[in-house]
Design an enzyme around this catalytic site. Structure first.
Site, mmCIF file in Angstrom:
data_model
loop_
_atom_site.group_PDB
_atom_site.id
_atom_site.type_symbol
_atom_site.label_atom_id
_atom_site.label_comp_id
_atom_site.label_asym_id
_atom_site.label_seq_id
_atom_site.Cartn_x
_atom_site.Cartn_y
_atom_site.Cartn_z
ATOM 1 N N TYR A 45 -6.413 1.543 -21.166
ATOM 2 C CA TYR A 45 -6.365 2.070 -19.802
ATOM 3 C C TYR A 45 -5.109 2.910 -19.585
ATOM 4 C CZ TYR A 45 -5.871 2.466 -14.793
ATOM 5 O OH TYR A 45 -5.696 2.983 -13.534
ATOM 6 N N GLY B 235 -7.657 4.460 -12.364
ATOM 7 C CA GLY B 235 -8.397 3.876 -11.262
ATOM 8 C C GLY B 235 -9.889 3.922 -11.514
ATOM 9 N N HIS C 194 -0.165 13.598 -9.427
ATOM 10 C CA HIS C 194 -1.115 13.308 -8.346
ATOM 11 C C HIS C 194 -0.629 12.167 -7.457
ATOM 12 C CE1 HIS C 194 -3.190 9.746 -10.299
ATOM 13 N NE2 HIS C 194 -3.491 9.486 -9.041
ATOM 14 N N ARG D 246 23.759 -27.161 19.872
ATOM 15 C CA ARG D 246 23.356 -28.441 19.298
ATOM 16 C C ARG D 246 22.438 -28.310 18.084
ATOM 17 N NH1 ARG D 246 19.580 -32.271 22.585
ATOM 18 N NH2 ARG D 246 20.290 -30.885 24.241
ATOM 19 N N ASN E 83 -8.567 3.791 -2.926
ATOM 20 C CA ASN E 83 -8.746 4.200 -4.321
ATOM 21 C C ASN E 83 -10.200 4.048 -4.763
ATOM 22 O OD1 ASN E 83 -7.943 3.139 -7.559
ATOM 23 N ND2 ASN E 83 -7.344 5.146 -6.807
ATOM 24 N N ASN F 116 -11.654 0.778 -5.780
ATOM 25 C CA ASN F 116 -11.123 0.114 -6.972
ATOM 26 C C ASN F 116 -10.029 -0.867 -6.553
ATOM 27 O OD1 ASN F 116 -10.351 -0.293 -9.820
ATOM 28 N ND2 ASN F 116 -8.566 0.945 -9.297
ATOM 29 N N GLN F 117 -9.130 -0.413 -5.710
ATOM 30 C CA GLN F 117 -8.123 -1.297 -5.117
ATOM 31 C C GLN F 117 -8.723 -1.878 -3.833
ATOM 32 O OE1 GLN F 117 -4.431 0.867 -4.642
ATOM 33 N NE2 GLN F 117 -4.489 1.648 -6.740
#
Length: 548
Positions: A64, A71, A93, A310, A439, A442-443
């Site tokens: 990857y 992505g 990008h 206090r 995305n 994908n995300q």
């Protein structure tokens, strides 16, 4: 390129796995008071993972971001011959950040955090890149990185892309506090722009280093505010003649919260010998007066104080526990590998996974923001009481030096403290639950970790302003009490607070604009210089904040 000469008395060394930088190291490198060096083990590990990656590339493996697109475009395989171009276009990008840039020291903290993770040797980058980054930091350079544009999902793609773009000579570095062409700045620094290797674009941008760098600074500065809040609480209690009893360490025996135990010990030690406090007596005094016909004695002395005196061990202790949690998470993240894929050369294994997902830092940052916000709420309530003529036990209204009515004293500053609390509350929604799928889905779940870290940073800054106003009020109150001429001297904590304030702000005898002075004192509460000044003054009084 050879590394700079190392002075180990003033240098953080990145080396073996499991030896992380501390948050203090990150801040010191970021502000330029400490250099950074690479141990040979870090360079050796980088060489091994890079060599293993090159073997996989030669075998035409599917990797990857190295032999694929990014992505949802990862189903497109890319010729390894175009590997450098693929990495460069990734940076291009993603360089779409907007808004104001991070401050130079914040940008440097981000670089430190990124180098720390790459130096673990599992990211398949060349050791030359690690050395280049160390030299960049040691040359005092800070890339221009826009604050906005990351969702903290594949880490901090957008801000880290702007960092990488500067490294490539195509973005900007700060020079004399202003953005300048990175190509020109690098040339003047004697550093050639980097050329990205097969995995070096994605290794630079794919991780949690923006949120982690900012969170590291937040942790150090929030800790300073907590310590100062302890000094303010003791000073405030002295000004109002409070009871010392509620700070007795036995309270934490009855309620064994670790932070409360530490806070009680700190307050008890700081208040030792403070003759303006009502001393602790294990057995309450007897009622000596005769009761009236109604069976009630009216208008007698209170046996205990308002909560803002206090409950100091409980509030400060809870904040301490939250800061410890936050700092533990961030230090673990500094020593983590957060890019994807991860390359284990010794095991001959490449893992595609999600270590870039910033949920830990996001949750920790939101927790820190809430804890520090309560320091601000606490400080504002103390300001309100000490400036209120109905509650401040004989001090003038708003602590004005003279000519009440003609002068208004700290009236405006007290309103500013209230406004800052309101602003903090208005921005209090946690960022870590604001997932927005992006995305191409994908995300589909994201963390907003950098937004959380930025929010925490802003809370730290505004709370430093609130505590600065309180410190100025209490310094004024100390002098007003001393002018009464009928009481013992103040303790070491109060003297330290008074001394720090008076280096930045004079006694308010007549009204004057306080804005600049508030900002100067606030800066002292969060930076290294102010910490040194305070520690020196505390040592003069033979007290410390070691428990915090």
């Amino acid at each position: 390129m050879s590394a700079p000469e190392v002075n180990f008395h003033n240098t953080a060394v990145l080396g073996e796995r499991g030896l992380p930088l501390t948050l203090g190291d990150v801040e010191a490198i970021a502000v330029g008071t400490k250099r950074l060096a690479l141990a040979s083990a870090a360079k050796d590990a980088a060489s091994q993972s890079d060599a293993f990656l090159q073997r996989l590339i030669a075998e035409n493996r599917i990797i990857y971001g190295v032999t694929t697109g990014y992505g949802p475009l990862a189903d497109n395989q890319v010729d390894a011959e175009r590997g450098s171009e693929l990495q460069k276009r990734l940076v291009y990008h993603l360089s779409s950040g907007v808004g104001e840039p991070f401050a130079p020291y914040e940008a440097r903290a981000i670089v430190v955090a990124r180098l720390s993770t790459l130096a673990r040797g599992l990211s398949a980058v060349r050791p030359e890149l690690l050395e280049w980054m160390a030299n960049c930091l040691n040359a005092g350079l800070a890339p221009v990185i826009p604050e906005k544009g990351t969702v903290g999902a594949s880490g901090d793609l957008t801000p880290l892309a702007h960092m990488a773009l500067a490294f490539m000579g195509e973005g900007e570095f700060f020079e004399s506090g202003k953005p300048a062409s990175s190509k020109d700045v690098l040339e003047r620094a004697g550093l050639p722009p980097i050329t990205l290797g097969h995995k070096e674009g994605i290794a630079l941008v794919n991780g949690t280093s923006a949120m982690t760098g900012i969170a590291a600074l937040n942790g150090v500065r929030a800790r300073r505010l907590l310590r100062f809040a302890a000094l303010l609480s003791v000073t405030y209690a002295e000004v109002l003649g409070g009871h010392r009893a509620a700070w007795h360490p036995a309270s934490a025996v009855a309620r064994p919260q670790p932070g409360q135990k530490r806070a009680a010990q700190v307050l008890w030690q700081l208040s030792e010998g403070c003759e303006r406090l009502i001393p602790f007596e294990p057995i309450p005094p007897k009622i000596e007066a005769q009761f009236g016909e109604d069976g009630v004695l009216h208008d007698q002395l209170m046996p205990q104080d308002a909560y803002s005196i206090r409950c100091a061990p409980q509030l400060l202790g809870a904040v301490d526990d939250m800061l410890l949690h936050h700092d533990g998470v961030v230090e673990a993240e500094l020593s983590s590998v957060t890019d994807n894929p991860i390359v284990f050369a010794e095991e001959e294994m490449l893992l595609h996974g999600g270590n870039f997902f910033g949920q830990h830092v996001a949750f920790a940052s939101d927790s820190l923001a809430n804890a520090v916000a309560m320091l601000g709420v606490w400080g504002e309530r103390q300001i309100a009481r000490v400036t209120d003529v109905n509650l401040n036990k004989g001090l003038p209204p708003f602590l004005q030096g003279n000519a009440t009515g003609l002068n208004s004293g700290f009236m405006g500053a007290q309103v500013t403290a209230s406004a800052l609390v309101a602003e903090i509350r208005a921005k209090s929604a946690p960022a870590s639950i604001q997932s927005v799928p992006t995305n191409g889905n994908n995300q589909d779940v994201v963390t907003m970790g950098t937004i959380a870290a930025r929010r925490a940073r802003d809370v730290v800054k505004d709370v430093s302003r609130i505590l600065a106003i309180e410190a100025m009020c209490l310094a004024q109150a100390i002098e007003l009490r001393e002018a009464e001429g009928n009481g013992p001297s103040f303790g070491a904590a109060a003297k330290a607070v008074h001394g720090l304030v008076r280096e930045q702000s004079a006694f308010l005898d007549e009204d004057r604009p306080l804005s600049t002075e508030i900002e100067r004192v606030a800066d002292c509460l969060t930076n290294q210089k102010g910490e040194r000044i305070l520690n020196l003054r505390l040592r003069e009084g033979t007290v410390s904040l070691a428990e915090f």
